[in-house]
Design a protein around this motif. Sequence first.
Motif, short mmCIF file in Angstrom:
data_model
loop_
_atom_site.label_atom_id
_atom_site.label_comp_id
_atom_site.label_asym_id
_atom_site.label_seq_id
_atom_site.Cartn_x
_atom_site.Cartn_y
_atom_site.Cartn_z
N ALA A 28 67.62 103.29 13.52
CA ALA A 28 68.79 103.74 13.41
C ALA A 28 69.21 104.71 12.02
CB ALA A 28 69.90 102.65 13.23
N LYS A 29 68.26 104.55 11.05
CA LYS A 29 68.49 105.27 9.81
C LYS A 29 69.74 104.92 9.21
CE LYS A 29 65.95 109.37 11.30
NZ LYS A 29 64.58 108.64 11.10
N LYS A 30 70.16 103.66 8.97
CA LYS A 30 70.91 102.98 8.22
C LYS A 30 70.87 101.71 7.96
CE LYS A 30 74.20 101.82 12.05
NZ LYS A 30 75.71 101.98 12.57
N PRO A 31 71.53 100.80 7.23
CA PRO A 31 70.94 99.57 6.70
C PRO A 31 71.11 98.51 7.98
CG PRO A 31 72.47 100.37 5.05
CD PRO A 31 72.58 101.38 6.25
N GLY A 32 69.95 97.77 8.16
CA GLY A 32 69.80 96.78 9.01
C GLY A 32 70.39 95.38 8.60
N ARG A 55 60.45 100.04 1.45
CA ARG A 55 61.75 100.62 0.89
C ARG A 55 63.05 100.80 2.41
NH1 ARG A 55 62.08 102.63 -3.81
NH2 ARG A 55 63.67 103.84 -3.43
N THR A 56 63.01 99.72 2.72
CA THR A 56 63.93 99.56 3.99
C THR A 56 65.30 99.09 3.39
OG1 THR A 56 62.09 99.23 5.61
CG2 THR A 56 64.43 98.86 6.36
N ALA A 75 71.57 98.05 -1.36
CA ALA A 75 70.61 98.49 -0.15
C ALA A 75 70.49 99.95 0.23
CB ALA A 75 71.05 97.77 1.00
N ARG A 76 71.72 100.42 -0.04
CA ARG A 76 71.80 102.09 0.17
C ARG A 76 71.37 102.88 -0.85
NH1 ARG A 76 77.03 100.76 3.39
NH2 ARG A 76 76.49 101.69 5.57
N THR A 77 71.66 102.51 -1.88
CA THR A 77 71.15 103.28 -3.30
C THR A 77 69.87 102.90 -3.62
OG1 THR A 77 72.37 101.86 -4.60
CG2 THR A 77 73.60 103.61 -4.03
N THR A 78 69.53 101.84 -3.46
CA THR A 78 67.82 101.35 -3.96
C THR A 78 67.01 101.31 -2.86
OG1 THR A 78 68.21 99.00 -3.88
CG2 THR A 78 68.85 100.16 -5.90
N SER A 79 67.21 101.52 -1.59
CA SER A 79 66.53 101.22 -0.42
C SER A 79 65.70 100.00 -0.49
CB SER A 79 65.61 102.50 -0.55
OG SER A 79 66.38 103.66 -0.18
N ARG A 80 66.27 99.01 -0.49
CA ARG A 80 65.55 97.66 -0.43
C ARG A 80 66.38 96.55 0.31
NH1 ARG A 80 66.50 95.01 -6.24
NH2 ARG A 80 65.15 93.43 -5.56
N PRO A 81 65.98 95.40 0.67
CA PRO A 81 66.65 94.29 1.17
C PRO A 81 67.32 93.74 -0.13
CG PRO A 81 64.28 93.96 1.42
CD PRO A 81 64.23 95.14 0.41
#
Length: 550
Positions: free
Chosen positions: A62-66, A90-91, A144-150
């Motif tokens: 989806a290319k957005k936070p799960g 880096r999800t 989550a959006r700025t660091t690409s992590r859970p």
Amino acid sequence: MTKVYEALADAFIAEGTTHIFGMTGDANMHWMYAMAERGATLFEARHEGSGLAMADGWARGAKKPGVASTTSGPGVTQLATSLVCASRARTPLVIFSGEVALGDLGATQYLDQAKFADGVECGFVQVSSPARAQEAVQRAFWLARTTSRPVMVSAPTNVQQAEFDGAPVYIPSTELIDSALAQPAPERIDHAVKILRESEKVVLLVGKGARAADVGDLVLELQTKTNALIATTLQTKNWLRDQNEYFAGISGLYGTATAHELLQEADCLVAIGASLNHFTTEHGYLYPAARIIHLDHADQVVTGTGQPVDCYVRGDARPSLEAIIKALPDTPEHGDGYHTVDIAAALRDADSLKEDFHREDGRLDPREVILALDRLAPADLPLVMGSGHQTDFGTMLFTRPREIVSNYGLFGAIGQAPLLTMGWSAARAQPTFVVEGDASFIMHLAEFDTACRYQWPVLVVVMNDEALGAEFHKSGAHGLNPALTAIPSPDLGAAAVALGGKGTMVRTIAELETAVQAFIANPEPTVLDVRITREVISIPYRRLWYAEEV
């Protein structure tokens, strides 16, 4: 009055949450029901860690936070492996986890969830008071959006049941993030251009960041101006392959012998959205004399060899590439570089098998299986690759350009790829196939029931050698008894049928063709139990354990 769990649900909806993966328990059930009332789709998995891996796949598709959810204590600890895998990949994920009542250290399911999250590379935000409940959600999505992590939102049950008395208007995290493209520093562009103009053999290495930024057009333009080779990381395998003849393929252990030879000759490496880890540089074996230009939007990344790069250009890929291309002359200044007739011919032949297929009654050569799958699966059918010896064959031999998700190397964890596939397929509403080993698939066999319940159109190709394949071959290389790692397998096709899907045992290429064509004609949850020989060792293992130059 609004309860805190309702206010938390409102905040998740405002952040764009539409799908949730996980399991309902007593510490998250009020929030789960509130999310369902607000229109979110809930996918109940059979294991909390599986649900998180599905959310990981969904986020990639989806290319957005799960979003995933679990109850307190043991529900949280079940997430461990999938959390580390998502962090290494880096999800961006947000996990709503219940927590025992604030201060109740004697509760049966008490766990210091902050310490746990830190140990598995997960961000942590606690809902510590009713007034700051929505602020916790906002911060989690922002991280989550700025660091690409859970990131985990941990909500104590007593706080969830309190009356919400926070701010009346919720501001989504997206409004707090500057989405303008980051521009590179002009002096860094000048330095990069200087290096390129002085170089004769340039390699353009494209990683996940380059593909995500959709800068293929600029990579090809830069290639023309520098007579460069294009190489990829494992995660971007085959991207741009069909658009130029000077495509070297994967940079690293899984590259061809031709690629290894050519990449060692480079005097300049331009890494675009690639981390330059030790896998990509093969611990310094590749690019030994190359000056390195690294384009990335993150803080400067330490290379796999620990050496600093010669020129780090921080900024988004598109403006950085545009500035470099504009400053370069239209034609290369140092001859043909890599663009020669001989090199083009060598690259065309680089992936060709030079050995005959192994023949064994009732078992297929895994190389023949992969080549058949590559031919049979349409180019628009995405592929997920697992980890382990059996999937090494696909990592090297799939050559058809298609969208690829690779679980390899993220944490060395088997069993994740089929779960990622389910989440990806749910996000795209698109048939997807995965190549995985038998031990990996059986580890989470129960989740095929989840795929069947929700009718996700996934094709699971199990490369079944009835063994822990990696350990089987490593044992032989170390002089140990490989038979200890041989584990008989049930009929996984029949198991798939029992769980409500389709499945079959495959022992011939003709049977494989029939089964794949049936899935393409009618995509339903399907398992192909492809019986393969143990007599064929993959090229990476031959290189690593037997020092073969192949």
